[in-house]
Enzyme design. Sequence first.
Site, PDB file in Angstrom:
ATOM      1  N   CYS A 298       0.840  -1.204   0.000  1.00  0.00           N
ATOM      2  CA  CYS A 298       0.000   0.000   0.000  1.00  0.00           C
ATOM      3  C   CYS A 298       0.875   1.254   0.000  1.00  0.00           C
ATOM      4  O   CYS A 298       0.678   2.164  -0.806  1.00  0.00           O
ATOM      5  CB  CYS A 298      -0.912  -0.017   1.224  1.00  0.00           C
TER       6      CYS A 298
ATOM      7  N   LYS B 220      -2.925   6.767  -5.743  1.00  0.00           N
ATOM      8  CA  LYS B 220      -3.893   7.861  -5.576  1.00  0.00           C
ATOM      9  C   LYS B 220      -3.219   9.229  -5.677  1.00  0.00           C
ATOM     10  O   LYS B 220      -3.853  10.214  -6.070  1.00  0.00           O
ATOM     11  CB  LYS B 220      -4.632   7.728  -4.247  1.00  0.00           C
TER      12      LYS B 220
ATOM     13  N   GLY C 290      -9.383  -4.864 -14.438  1.00  0.00           N
ATOM     14  CA  GLY C 290      -9.851  -4.744 -13.055  1.00  0.00           C
ATOM     15  C   GLY C 290      -9.414  -3.418 -12.445  1.00  0.00           C
ATOM     16  O   GLY C 290      -9.211  -2.422 -13.151  1.00  0.00           O
TER      17      GLY C 290
ATOM     18  N   ILE D  72      -6.624  -2.238 -11.038  1.00  0.00           N
ATOM     19  CA  ILE D  72      -5.357  -1.568 -11.391  1.00  0.00           C
ATOM     20  C   ILE D  72      -5.406  -1.075 -12.828  1.00  0.00           C
ATOM     21  O   ILE D  72      -4.966   0.045 -13.132  1.00  0.00           O
ATOM     22  CB  ILE D  72      -4.171  -2.528 -11.157  1.00  0.00           C
ATOM     23  N   ALA D  73      -5.973  -1.888 -13.728  1.00  0.00           N
ATOM     24  CA  ALA D  73      -6.023  -1.506 -15.146  1.00  0.00           C
ATOM     25  C   ALA D  73      -6.771  -0.190 -15.324  1.00  0.00           C
ATOM     26  O   ALA D  73      -6.314   0.694 -16.050  1.00  0.00           O
ATOM     27  CB  ALA D  73      -6.697  -2.620 -15.958  1.00  0.00           C
TER      28      ALA D  73
ATOM     29  N   GLU E 171      -7.540   2.107 -12.958  1.00  0.00           N
ATOM     30  CA  GLU E 171      -6.940   3.244 -12.237  1.00  0.00           C
ATOM     31  C   GLU E 171      -5.723   3.767 -13.005  1.00  0.00           C
ATOM     32  O   GLU E 171      -5.571   4.979 -13.231  1.00  0.00           O
ATOM     33  CB  GLU E 171      -6.558   2.845 -10.806  1.00  0.00           C
TER      34      GLU E 171
ATOM     35  N   HIS F 248     -27.955  20.123   2.590  1.00  0.00           N
ATOM     36  CA  HIS F 248     -28.409  20.652   1.304  1.00  0.00           C
ATOM     37  C   HIS F 248     -27.492  21.795   0.894  1.00  0.00           C
ATOM     38  O   HIS F 248     -27.180  22.645   1.723  1.00  0.00           O
ATOM     39  CB  HIS F 248     -29.840  21.149   1.409  1.00  0.00           C
TER      40      HIS F 248
END
Length: 475
Positions: free
Chosen positions: A56, A65, A199, A201-202, A204, A460
């Site tokens: 990670c 990310k 999936g 990784i592909a 992202e 809201h």
Amino acid sequence: MSENATNTETESDDAIDRGEVFDLIIIGSGSGNSIPEYFDDWKIAIVERGVYGGTCLNVGCIPSKMFVLPADKAVDAQTSAKLNIDTQFNGADFAALRDRVFGRIDSISEGGRDYRANGSPNITLFEGTARFTGDKVFEVAMNDGTDLVTISASKVLIAAGARPVTPPIPGLVETGFHTSDTIMRLDALPDRLGIIGGGFIAVEMGHVFSGLGSKVTLMNRSEGVLRGFDHEISERFAEVFGERVDLRYGHVPTQVSRLDDGSIEIIVGGESVIVDELLVATGREPNSDLLEVRAGGLTCHDRGTIDVDDTMATNVEGVWAIGDIANNYQLKHLANAEAKVAFWNIAHSDQEPRRQSYKAVPSAVFSNPQVAHVGLTEQQAIDQGIPHKVGKRDYAGTAYGWALVDETSFAKVIVNTETGLIIGAHIIGPQAATLIQPIIQAMELDTPAATIAHDVFYIHPALTEVVENAILEAL
Ligand SMILES: Cc1cc2nc3c(=O)[nH]c(=O)nc-3n(C[C@H](O)[C@H](O)[C@H](O)COP(=O)(O)OP(=O)(O)OC[C@H]3O[C@@H](n4cnc5c(N)ncnc54)[C@H](O)[C@@H]3O)c2cc1C
Ligand SMILES: NC(=O)c1ccc[n+]([C@@H]2O[C@H](COP(=O)([O-])OP(=O)(O)OC[C@H]3O[C@@H](n4cnc5c(N)ncnc54)[C@H](O)[C@@H]3O)[C@@H](O)[C@H]2O)c1
């Protein structure tokens, strides 16, 4: 040492060299590194074969990310005309982006390693590859090539994770390819990137590279992308993502080769695709084989994940396993949760064990569009014969959706009509991973759908009104 830890010298078998004896051996420094302070008086060994801190931190969630966010900004800049503003994307300094990301991450990893190697008096760090040679006995092949080291303990935590699968495609290995371990460290943005897989990784990495300026061709074995997700979500995802990425479905590449000019040719579905770099993202397999877990008496599932119960105990007394080597979800928030359960149970064997819940394990795909899910898909609810009602709300049906000028995003909630509980939720669109949180709470805590729809405020005009309305539609 905790009163619950026992000294292995009492149970050692004279016939076996048990080497240096510890109270606890931890294999893997990813989720296994989150050692609670109640272990401060335990004699602990950590064995790590790779970069300190695991997937990670070093090659997974966190760097990916940190690349996704600039790619999101680049896509926003190119799609802002609908908001009546004139913005442009003039390209990315990929090397600077890479250096910023890994400048941050590599120092955290080095700091973590140094803390365990030099700043934790009760911990010995072995940098090498461990394999079982007997019951709670390991041989460690040290990375620096020094002699094999034998260690043993009365308690063991296996947190050795998973690694990328290499599919048996002719020419692939000879040609050379990237996995998620290496693709984020490229020196420059490739003009053309091929991705095998469809999936997490592909899609992202497909977003990252196409967003930053590469021409991306994604080649997936199954018909579509994100096939494990709710049908409506994966179909909508492919429609939107397919506008930026060349999607090829339904074929396994049959040949990969390097051309004279250095580019790579992939033959897929009888057609030739030519790229400058190739990423293979066809799943990750547990590292139980490297660890030779069967020599330690452990049993595994077919896919190689170690058998554990919900206390994270394996079939061998005194051995626990967590994370990607022990579950098929392969998600960091689950590995972290399992680590907490396992560490507690290791140190408190005189108490009722803590148990990991798998009732509402969520996931999110940080592509563009973003996707989040928890619980059953609509098809699974049908297949399982569960009486249910589906509620759906387009972002465009809420005030914030008007502000976004959104036409493709939606939230879908599935409620069991007998119990009134939410059994699944699926969101595609901006902030999906954040928006799904109240539903995760409701599912885990058995809060009726009507209660979370009627009895709490939704600010809201925030995007959470999408979730509120989807739940109301399902009542
Ligand atoms: C590109 C990518 C992006 C991801 N993004 C997300 C995300 O956004 N959200 C999310 O929830 N999950 C994400 N994941 C999944 C997440 O990274 C994993 O689920 C999580 O890191 C698993 O943690 P772990 O502790 O089980 O294993 P790891 O973190 O992989 O740790 C295992 C460690 O054990 C070591 N090891 C293995 N075998 C041995 C041995 N025999 N001897 C000694 N050491 C050994 C390895 O070197 C490794 O450091 C992503 C994964 C990838 C690859
Ligand atoms: N945001 C997140 O939480 C996140 C992000 C990245 C990775 N992860 C974790 O890492 C795991 C591994 O990710 P992944 O994307 O490698 O695996 P995956 O299981 O998500 O997807 C694998 C894909 O490869 C395809 N495939 C398999 N063999 C193929 C072949 N020979 N040719 C073409 N396509 C083939 C499959 O059809 C599937 O689409 C995920 O399961 C996920 O749990 C999570």
